[in-house]
Design an enzyme around this catalytic site. Structure first.
Site, PDB file in Angstrom:
ATOM      1  N   LYS A  53       0.844  -1.200   0.000  1.00 45.00           N
ATOM      2  CA  LYS A  53       0.000   0.000   0.000  1.00 45.00           C
ATOM      3  C   LYS A  53       0.878   1.248   0.000  1.00 45.00           C
ATOM      4  O   LYS A  53       0.617   2.195  -0.746  1.00 45.00           O
ATOM      5  CB  LYS A  53      -0.926   0.001   1.232  1.00 45.00           C
ATOM      6  CG  LYS A  53      -2.091  -0.969   1.091  1.00 45.00           C
ATOM      7  CD  LYS A  53      -2.864  -1.177   2.401  1.00 45.00           C
ATOM      8  CE  LYS A  53      -3.892  -2.279   2.197  1.00 45.00           C
ATOM      9  NZ  LYS A  53      -4.614  -2.656   3.424  1.00 45.00           N
ATOM     10  N   GLN A  97      -4.837  -1.388   9.578  1.00 43.40           N
ATOM     11  CA  GLN A  97      -4.754  -2.712   8.970  1.00 43.40           C
ATOM     12  C   GLN A  97      -5.400  -3.762   9.885  1.00 43.40           C
ATOM     13  O   GLN A  97      -5.141  -3.800  11.090  1.00 43.40           O
ATOM     14  CB  GLN A  97      -3.267  -3.048   8.702  1.00 43.40           C
ATOM     15  CG  GLN A  97      -3.041  -4.332   7.930  1.00 43.40           C
ATOM     16  CD  GLN A  97      -3.578  -4.303   6.497  1.00 43.40           C
ATOM     17  OE1 GLN A  97      -3.677  -3.244   5.872  1.00 43.40           O
ATOM     18  NE2 GLN A  97      -3.951  -5.450   5.980  1.00 43.40           N
ATOM     19  N   ASP A 120     -11.120   2.937   3.754  1.00 39.88           N
ATOM     20  CA  ASP A 120     -11.510   1.527   3.627  1.00 39.88           C
ATOM     21  C   ASP A 120     -13.030   1.393   3.477  1.00 39.88           C
ATOM     22  O   ASP A 120     -13.520   0.326   3.104  1.00 39.88           O
ATOM     23  CB  ASP A 120     -11.125   0.762   4.906  1.00 39.88           C
ATOM     24  CG  ASP A 120      -9.812   0.017   4.805  1.00 39.88           C
ATOM     25  OD1 ASP A 120      -9.486  -0.458   3.711  1.00 39.88           O
ATOM     26  OD2 ASP A 120      -9.129  -0.093   5.843  1.00 39.88           O
TER      27      ASP A 120
HETATM   28  N1  GUN Z   1      -6.932  -6.705   5.937  1.00 37.30           N
HETATM   29  C1  GUN Z   1      -7.208  -7.430   4.833  1.00 37.30           C
HETATM   30  N2  GUN Z   1      -7.802  -6.658   3.897  1.00 37.30           N
HETATM   31  C2  GUN Z   1      -7.899  -5.421   4.410  1.00 37.30           C
HETATM   32  C3  GUN Z   1      -8.396  -4.186   3.905  1.00 37.30           C
HETATM   33  O1  GUN Z   1      -8.915  -4.077   2.785  1.00 37.30           O
HETATM   34  N3  GUN Z   1      -8.295  -3.123   4.749  1.00 37.30           N
HETATM   35  C4  GUN Z   1      -7.757  -3.227   5.987  1.00 37.30           C
HETATM   36  N4  GUN Z   1      -7.727  -2.123   6.747  1.00 37.30           N
HETATM   37  N5  GUN Z   1      -7.288  -4.350   6.486  1.00 37.30           N
HETATM   38  C5  GUN Z   1      -7.349  -5.436   5.694  1.00 37.30           C
END
Ligand code: GUN
Length: 285
Positions: A53, A97, A120
């Site tokens: 990311k 996350q 998100d």
């Molecule tokens: N863990 C797995 N996929 C995601 C996501 O799309 N966003 C976040 N914040 N954590 C994750």
């Protein structure tokens, strides 16, 4: 043989456009859109996601900050980190996350993120807006899938859509986006009776189960579009999807591979959401 939907290529083109729009944003407002990623603990898969990311942010010209916290971080400490990011003017998007280390309640943490920085789209207020079809951030994985369908010229209107999996991150919001695109949507899960009968009806089948090769060829209609959200490791540590790709590819009209399908699109939509958050921020200030 199915058309292989190339998520890497669609991502590359979409990110090029985001990069250009970002350059325009920087020129106009004198600052870059910014994403802050908060990670607690040392889950190896999460570490890789977070690295990808922040790399993607740098590639399109965003500012990015990764805040690493120990697995033992308290709820109060994590909330105070979010409080600081909430008022930080260079932070347009905040992402915590998941999964969080044991002992931390994800609902409390996610709902502490201001909805206008919730890139998100996990905050209860954004989830409500998705349900109502109001303009807001779109959840990254389902939005990435809708983008792939659009780029491939696959219309959802009037189609039988079957989503296997009912998670808050993928299954439920996926169903909502397909419904808004005028699909006839069924959501299946671990308690669904006659799963094969239902998946075999699907014109568009989305597999978000988290079980390697769960969707077999006999569960798929001839000519179906098959979208694989799975990211599993097989017994040799190889990345596999939820779909038995080799067999289903022969029957489907289009299919996403793993890796190189939905995965890259998820981060691309996160970039879209962060740019949207930055635009919201400059228009509100
Ligand atoms: N863990 C797995 N996929 C995601 C996501 O799309 N966003 C976040 N914040 N954590 C994750």
């Amino acid at each position: 043989m199915a058309k292989i939907i190339d998520g890497r290529e669609i991502s590359r083109k979409t990110r090029e456009s985001i990069k250009e729009r970002t350059a325009g944003f920087i020129e106009k407002y004198g600052r870059a859109p910014g994403l802050a990623v908060v990670i607690a603990g040392d889950d190896p898969a999460s570490q890789i996601y977070v690295r990808n990311k922040s790399k993607a942010c740098e590639e399109v010209g965003f500012g990015s900050e990764v805040i690493r916290l120990p697995a033992e971080v308290s709820e109060a400490e994590l909330l105070s980190v979010i409080e600081k990011l909430k008022i930080d003017e260079k932070t347009d998007g905040i992402l915590v996350q998941l999964p969080l280390p044991r002992g931390l309640n994800p609902k409390v943490i996610i709902d502490a993120i201001p909805p206008e920085k919730d890139v998100d789209a996990f905050h209860v207020s954004n989830v409500g807006k998705i349900m109502l079809g109001e303009k807001c951030f779109l959840p990254c994985t389902p939005a990435g899938i809708m983008k792939m369908l659009e780029v491939e010229g696959i219309s959802v209107d009037g189609k039988e859509c079957v989503v296997v999996g009912r998670s808050n991150i993928v299954g439920k919001p996926m169903a909502m986006l397909l419904l808004q695109a005028n699909g006839t949507v069924t959501v299946c899960h671990s308690h669904t009776a006659n799963l094969k009968d239902i998946t075999s009806r699907a014109d568009i089948l989305v597999a978000a189960v988290g079980k390697s090769k769960f969707i077999t060829e006999d569960m798929v209609k001839e000519g179906a579009v098959v979208i694989d959200v799975g990211m599993n490791r097989d017994e040799n540590g190889k990345l596999t999807g939820d779909v038995d790709f080799e067999a289903v590819e022969k029957k489907a009209s289009a299919i996403t591979p793993v890796p190189g399908g939905v995965g890259p699109m998820t981060i691309t939509m996160l970039l879209e959401n962060t740019l949207f958050a930055a635009e919201l921020s400059v228009n509100n200030n």
